[in-house]
Motif scaffolding. Structure first.
Motif, short mmCIF file in Angstrom:
data_model
loop_
_atom_site.label_atom_id
_atom_site.label_comp_id
_atom_site.label_asym_id
_atom_site.label_seq_id
_atom_site.Cartn_x
_atom_site.Cartn_y
_atom_site.Cartn_z
N HIS A 26 0.83 -1.21 0.00
CA HIS A 26 0.00 0.00 0.00
C HIS A 26 0.87 1.26 0.00
CE1 HIS A 26 -3.22 2.78 0.85
NE2 HIS A 26 -2.66 3.13 1.99
N VAL A 27 1.88 1.29 0.87
CA VAL A 27 2.76 2.46 0.95
C VAL A 27 3.52 2.66 -0.36
CG1 VAL A 27 4.80 3.41 2.10
CG2 VAL A 27 3.00 2.32 3.45
N GLN A 28 4.02 1.57 -0.92
CA GLN A 28 4.75 1.67 -2.20
C GLN A 28 3.80 2.05 -3.33
OE1 GLN A 28 6.39 -2.35 -1.61
NE2 GLN A 28 8.42 -1.47 -1.90
N GLY A 29 2.55 1.60 -3.24
CA GLY A 29 1.56 1.99 -4.24
C GLY A 29 1.30 3.49 -4.23
N LEU A 30 1.26 4.09 -3.02
CA LEU A 30 1.08 5.53 -2.91
C LEU A 30 2.25 6.27 -3.55
CD1 LEU A 30 -0.22 5.78 0.77
CD2 LEU A 30 -1.55 6.11 -1.32
N GLN A 31 3.46 5.76 -3.36
CA GLN A 31 4.63 6.40 -3.97
C GLN A 31 4.59 6.26 -5.49
OE1 GLN A 31 7.74 4.21 -1.99
NE2 GLN A 31 7.57 5.37 -0.09
N GLU A 32 4.18 5.08 -5.96
CA GLU A 32 4.12 4.85 -7.40
C GLU A 32 2.98 5.65 -8.03
OE1 GLU A 32 6.01 2.90 -10.65
OE2 GLU A 32 6.53 3.17 -8.54
N ASN A 33 1.95 5.95 -7.25
CA ASN A 33 0.84 6.77 -7.74
C ASN A 33 1.32 8.17 -8.13
OD1 ASN A 33 -1.51 8.89 -6.67
ND2 ASN A 33 -2.28 7.22 -7.95
N LYS A 34 2.30 8.68 -7.38
CA LYS A 34 2.86 9.99 -7.72
C LYS A 34 3.56 9.95 -9.08
CE LYS A 34 3.56 11.20 -2.85
NZ LYS A 34 4.57 11.52 -1.79
N VAL A 35 4.21 8.82 -9.38
CA VAL A 35 4.83 8.66 -10.70
C VAL A 35 3.76 8.60 -11.78
CG1 VAL A 35 6.31 7.18 -12.13
CG2 VAL A 35 6.77 7.42 -9.67
N LEU A 36 2.67 7.91 -11.48
CA LEU A 36 1.58 7.78 -12.44
C LEU A 36 0.98 9.13 -12.80
CD1 LEU A 36 -0.53 6.17 -14.07
CD2 LEU A 36 -1.80 5.82 -11.93
N THR A 37 0.78 9.98 -11.82
CA THR A 37 0.14 11.28 -12.07
C THR A 37 1.11 12.30 -12.67
OG1 THR A 37 0.60 11.88 -9.75
CG2 THR A 37 -1.59 10.97 -10.27
N SER A 38 2.41 12.14 -12.40
CA SER A 38 3.38 13.11 -12.90
C SER A 38 4.02 12.68 -14.22
CB SER A 38 4.49 13.35 -11.87
OG SER A 38 5.20 12.14 -11.61
N ASN A 39 4.20 11.38 -14.40
CA ASN A 39 4.86 10.89 -15.62
C ASN A 39 4.28 9.53 -15.99
OD1 ASN A 39 6.56 10.17 -17.71
ND2 ASN A 39 8.45 10.74 -16.64
N PRO A 40 3.08 9.50 -16.57
CA PRO A 40 2.42 8.23 -16.86
C PRO A 40 3.19 7.33 -17.81
CG PRO A 40 1.20 10.08 -17.82
CD PRO A 40 2.23 10.65 -16.91
N VAL A 41 3.94 7.91 -18.74
CA VAL A 41 4.72 7.08 -19.67
C VAL A 41 5.77 6.29 -18.90
CG1 VAL A 41 6.32 7.12 -21.62
CG2 VAL A 41 4.33 8.64 -21.61
N ASP A 42 6.46 6.95 -18.00
CA ASP A 42 7.47 6.27 -17.19
C ASP A 42 6.82 5.22 -16.30
OD1 ASP A 42 10.25 6.06 -16.22
OD2 ASP A 42 9.39 6.74 -14.33
N PHE A 43 5.64 5.51 -15.79
CA PHE A 43 4.92 4.56 -14.92
C PHE A 43 4.68 3.24 -15.64
CE2 PHE A 43 0.89 2.67 -13.63
CZ PHE A 43 1.06 2.51 -12.26
#
Length: 387
Positions: A26-43
């Motif tokens: 869950h905690v790592q998902g929250l961190q990865e969510n920031k990548v998703l919203t800021s750089n979806p291609v990289d996600f």
């Protein structure tokens, strides 16, 4: 409710019950969510990046392997996508996850209901409400999606053969199920491919299904031990030995002493009773350390009792169809793989939970419940008359 209970256990008894993974995801998902919203291609692309010199080899290894890392990385990305809609709430994510994972037991239930149309209630209970299966596949962990992958394959194999029609949509869902298994628990393919091939051959070769399953299993078992001579570097027995050694080195709270394997046929044969005992019979009552281990010990004792009931009070006319043989051979393969490689009882209980519906639903359908009910009612009546 089971998924919420799973998360609650992770909060209050995480260390004792070794349940901290779900909240780590869950905690790592929250961190990865920031990548998703800021750089979806990289996600969506960084999942395929490989930092190891060996590339995409080391398929079954637990260290220095992209295949080992992708299990957690993929699941974390699923959590990150859920967080878009749940605003980062763990328990709302449980609802989303349950919506997806519920399709797994639904698919198995529809298959078993088609095979045993007069036994809907026993099949329903044995598919959905086995305690360890319900618990481990409802929580935010990999088991729910793994079982979904297995169920997609079983469902579309069964109805594809029955209807004699494999559409592109059906083939796509079979491949999707296979991909989920490969990504989330790749070693399961060692137990999955032989019975799937045998199931396919049963419909291509009109011969005794049991003979076909045994022949295919013997062939793959021989291939398992001889592959290193055909493809240097692909030592499958050594992969199992390495995985067992890694579990031994972990020394978890519920780890037990085991005889160490060697990558030889004789060693696997000698250690087969130990593997069976670990995967099928434990935890013993003496292994109980907390509430969850008590629940697991009680469940396995109840299942063994149910197996005795099945042996002595089953209805006549049990036909070993290709589907039932798949359930049997796949489940046995998974259980032995777990017994050979894992010495942590908590991990064993979790890993084996996904095979229980395949084993117990057909058994529940073939038990003569009316006869058992009659015996119980007669005993109650006799006891009342004695009084």
């Amino acid at each position: 409710m089971a998924g919420i209970f799973y998360g609650w256990i992770g909060v209050y008894y995480g260390e004792m019950a070794q349940m901290i993974d779900t909240w780590a995801y869950h905690v790592q998902g929250l961190q990865e969510n920031k990548v998703l919203t800021s750089n979806p291609v990289d996600f969506f692309t960084n999942l395929f990046r490989n930092q190891y010199d060996d590339g995409y080899t080391n398929f079954l290894l637990s260290k220095n392997s992209w295949w080992n890392d992708v299990k957690a990385n993929f699941f974390i990305k699923v959590m990150a996508i859920f967080d878009l809609f749940s605003f980062g709430n763990y328990y709302v994510n449980v609802i989303f996850y349950s919506f997806l994972s519920l399709f797994g037991p639904m698919a198995v239930y529809r298959v078993m209901k088609d095979v045993f149309p007069a036994q809907k209630i026993p099949v329903l209970l044995a598919t959905f409400l086995l305690p360890s299966f319900l618990y481990w596949t409802s929580g935010l962990h990999k088991e729910g999606l793994i079982f979904l992958g297995l169920s997609l394959m079983v469902y579309h194999f069964y109805f594809g053969f029955k209807e004699k029609k494999f559409t592109l949509y059906r083939i796509f869902l079979i491949l999707l199920g296979f991909a989920l298994v490969i990504i989330l628990r790749n070693f399961l393919i060692l137990a999955l491919l032989p019975p799937l091939l045998a199931w396919f051959l049963c419909y291509k070769i009109k011969y005794n299904p049991l003979v076909i399953y045994i022949a295919v299993s013997v062939f793959f078992l021989s291939l398992f031990f001889s592959m290193k001579f055909l493809v240097p570097g692909l030592d499958l027995p050594q992969s199992v030995v390495t995985k067992q050694q890694e579990f031994i080195n972990l020394k978890g709270h519920s780890s037990v002493a085991v005889n160490e394997l060697k990558p030889t046929f004789v060693s696997f044969l000698v250690n087969a009773p130990q593997a069976f005992t670990l995967a099928v019979l434990r935890p013993y009552p003496s292994d109980v350390r907390h509430l969850l281990s008590l629940a697991a010990a009680t469940e396995i004792a109840t299942i063994l009792l149910f197996f005795l009931v099945f042996l002595f009070w089953r209805r006549r006319g049990l036909t070993l169809s290709p589907l039932l043989l798949f359930c049997l051979f796949f489940s046995i393969g998974v259980l032995f793989m777990i017994g050979y490689s894992v010495n942590n009882l908590g991990a064993i209980v979790r890993y084996r939970s996904i095979v229980f519906p395949f084993l117990l639903a057909p058994m529940a359908a073939k038990v003569d419940w009316k006869r058992i009910g009659g015996l119980i009612f007669q005993n109650i009546k006799n006891g009342y008359n004695i009084r």
